[in-house]
Design a protein around this motif. Structure first.
Motif, PDB file in Angstrom:
ATOM      1  N   PHE A  63      46.196  47.811  50.401  1.00  0.00           N
ATOM      2  CA  PHE A  63      45.308  49.020  50.483  1.00  0.00           C
ATOM      3  C   PHE A  63      43.906  48.591  49.794  1.00  0.00           C
ATOM      4  O   PHE A  63      43.888  48.141  48.529  1.00  0.00           O
ATOM      5  CB  PHE A  63      45.754  50.057  49.838  1.00  0.00           C
ATOM      6  CG  PHE A  63      46.860  50.983  50.207  1.00  0.00           C
ATOM      7  CD1 PHE A  63      46.946  51.982  51.117  1.00  0.00           C
ATOM      8  CD2 PHE A  63      48.263  50.565  49.940  1.00  0.00           C
ATOM      9  CE1 PHE A  63      47.954  52.584  51.749  1.00  0.00           C
ATOM     10  CE2 PHE A  63      49.172  51.307  50.652  1.00  0.00           C
ATOM     11  CZ  PHE A  63      49.180  52.105  51.434  1.00  0.00           C
ATOM     12  N   ASP A  64      42.806  48.686  50.390  1.00  0.00           N
ATOM     13  CA  ASP A  64      41.400  48.416  49.764  1.00  0.00           C
ATOM     14  C   ASP A  64      41.291  49.349  48.566  1.00  0.00           C
ATOM     15  O   ASP A  64      41.976  50.668  48.664  1.00  0.00           O
ATOM     16  CB  ASP A  64      40.403  48.474  50.742  1.00  0.00           C
ATOM     17  CG  ASP A  64      40.203  46.983  51.479  1.00  0.00           C
ATOM     18  OD1 ASP A  64      40.798  46.107  51.187  1.00  0.00           O
ATOM     19  OD2 ASP A  64      39.478  47.111  52.508  1.00  0.00           O
ATOM     20  N   PRO A  65      40.469  49.417  47.777  1.00  0.00           N
ATOM     21  CA  PRO A  65      40.133  50.475  46.607  1.00  0.00           C
ATOM     22  C   PRO A  65      39.673  51.459  47.460  1.00  0.00           C
ATOM     23  O   PRO A  65      39.145  51.702  48.477  1.00  0.00           O
ATOM     24  CB  PRO A  65      38.856  49.979  45.969  1.00  0.00           C
ATOM     25  CG  PRO A  65      39.031  48.334  45.978  1.00  0.00           C
ATOM     26  CD  PRO A  65      39.637  48.100  47.373  1.00  0.00           C
ATOM     27  N   GLY A  66      40.277  52.699  47.070  1.00  0.00           N
ATOM     28  CA  GLY A  66      40.067  54.061  47.570  1.00  0.00           C
ATOM     29  C   GLY A  66      40.928  54.390  48.733  1.00  0.00           C
ATOM     30  O   GLY A  66      41.094  55.447  49.272  1.00  0.00           O
ATOM     31  N   GLY A 115      48.936  54.702  47.726  1.00  0.00           N
ATOM     32  CA  GLY A 115      47.651  54.095  47.887  1.00  0.00           C
ATOM     33  C   GLY A 115      46.931  53.712  46.637  1.00  0.00           C
ATOM     34  O   GLY A 115      47.512  53.762  45.529  1.00  0.00           O
ATOM     35  N   ALA A 116      45.954  53.101  46.846  1.00  0.00           N
ATOM     36  CA  ALA A 116      45.146  52.228  45.666  1.00  0.00           C
ATOM     37  C   ALA A 116      44.638  53.358  45.034  1.00  0.00           C
ATOM     38  O   ALA A 116      44.192  54.395  45.468  1.00  0.00           O
ATOM     39  CB  ALA A 116      44.108  51.208  46.311  1.00  0.00           C
ATOM     40  N   GLY A 117      43.990  52.842  43.789  1.00  0.00           N
ATOM     41  CA  GLY A 117      43.179  53.617  43.085  1.00  0.00           C
ATOM     42  C   GLY A 117      41.735  53.281  43.540  1.00  0.00           C
ATOM     43  O   GLY A 117      41.330  52.621  44.521  1.00  0.00           O
ATOM     44  N   ARG A 118      40.640  54.293  42.997  1.00  0.00           N
ATOM     45  CA  ARG A 118      39.300  54.113  43.293  1.00  0.00           C
ATOM     46  C   ARG A 118      38.584  52.466  43.172  1.00  0.00           C
ATOM     47  O   ARG A 118      37.832  52.279  43.999  1.00  0.00           O
ATOM     48  CB  ARG A 118      38.361  55.038  42.777  1.00  0.00           C
ATOM     49  CG  ARG A 118      37.083  55.040  42.786  1.00  0.00           C
ATOM     50  CD  ARG A 118      36.295  56.395  42.168  1.00  0.00           C
ATOM     51  NE  ARG A 118      36.857  56.129  40.893  1.00  0.00           N
ATOM     52  CZ  ARG A 118      36.451  57.370  40.078  1.00  0.00           C
ATOM     53  NH1 ARG A 118      35.505  58.072  40.203  1.00  0.00           N
ATOM     54  NH2 ARG A 118      36.938  57.306  38.760  1.00  0.00           N
TER      55      ARG A 118
END
Length: 150
Positions: A63-66, A115-118
């Motif tokens: 997952f990309d950031p966000g 998922g990812a964090g921001r």
């Protein structure tokens, strides 16, 4: 089963953290060359045992950031092993931060997301027992992204 919560299925998310695991010296004769510590993770073994005649799917997901999944359920149990970064896994009413080395067990039918964090990417290996993923109607973008109102 879409819309199920922990009360509906009787089991909740379980996160096993490498930094707080109850690791103890192993006396198993398979190990040599130095000290080895380990601990049993009963929920993972129980999931695998219960699903042993069920088809298994697995994937490495980054997952990309966000980026995150929408709120969804699976027909079978899911095991997530965080391999990169930090992110979140949760269900309505419960959000858990996860990081490299954490292992998450998501029971079949439990409404959840991951998922990812921001600010940081996150990757996990997923092992999914059975087939069938359903998006939750009425909650296409829940939970809100970090910093958004809920």
């Amino acid at each position: 089963m879409v819309g199920s919560t922990v009360d509906d299925v009787g089991r909740d998310l379980a996160v096993f953290r490498r930094v707080t695991a109850d690791l103890r010296p192993s006396g198993n004769e398979i190990f040599e060359g130095g000290r080895v510590v380990s601990c049993d993770v009963g929920q993972i073994a129980a999931s695998v045992t219960a699903m042993q005649t069920t088809p298994v799917r697995s994937a490495l997901v980054r997952f990309d950031p966000g980026a995150r999944t929408r709120l969804h359920t699976h027909a079978g149990d899911q095991i997530l092993i965080v391999t990169e970064g930090q992110g979140h896994v949760g269900r309505p009413g419960r959000n858990l931060r996860v990081e490299v080395g954490d292992v998450v067990v998501v029971p079949a039918g439990l409404l959840h997301y991951h998922g990812a964090g921001r600010d940081m990417p996150m990757a996990h290996l997923t092992v999914l027992f059975g087939v069938g993923t359903e998006l939750a109607d009425g909650h296409p973008h829940w939970p809100p992204a970090e910093g958004e109102d809920s």
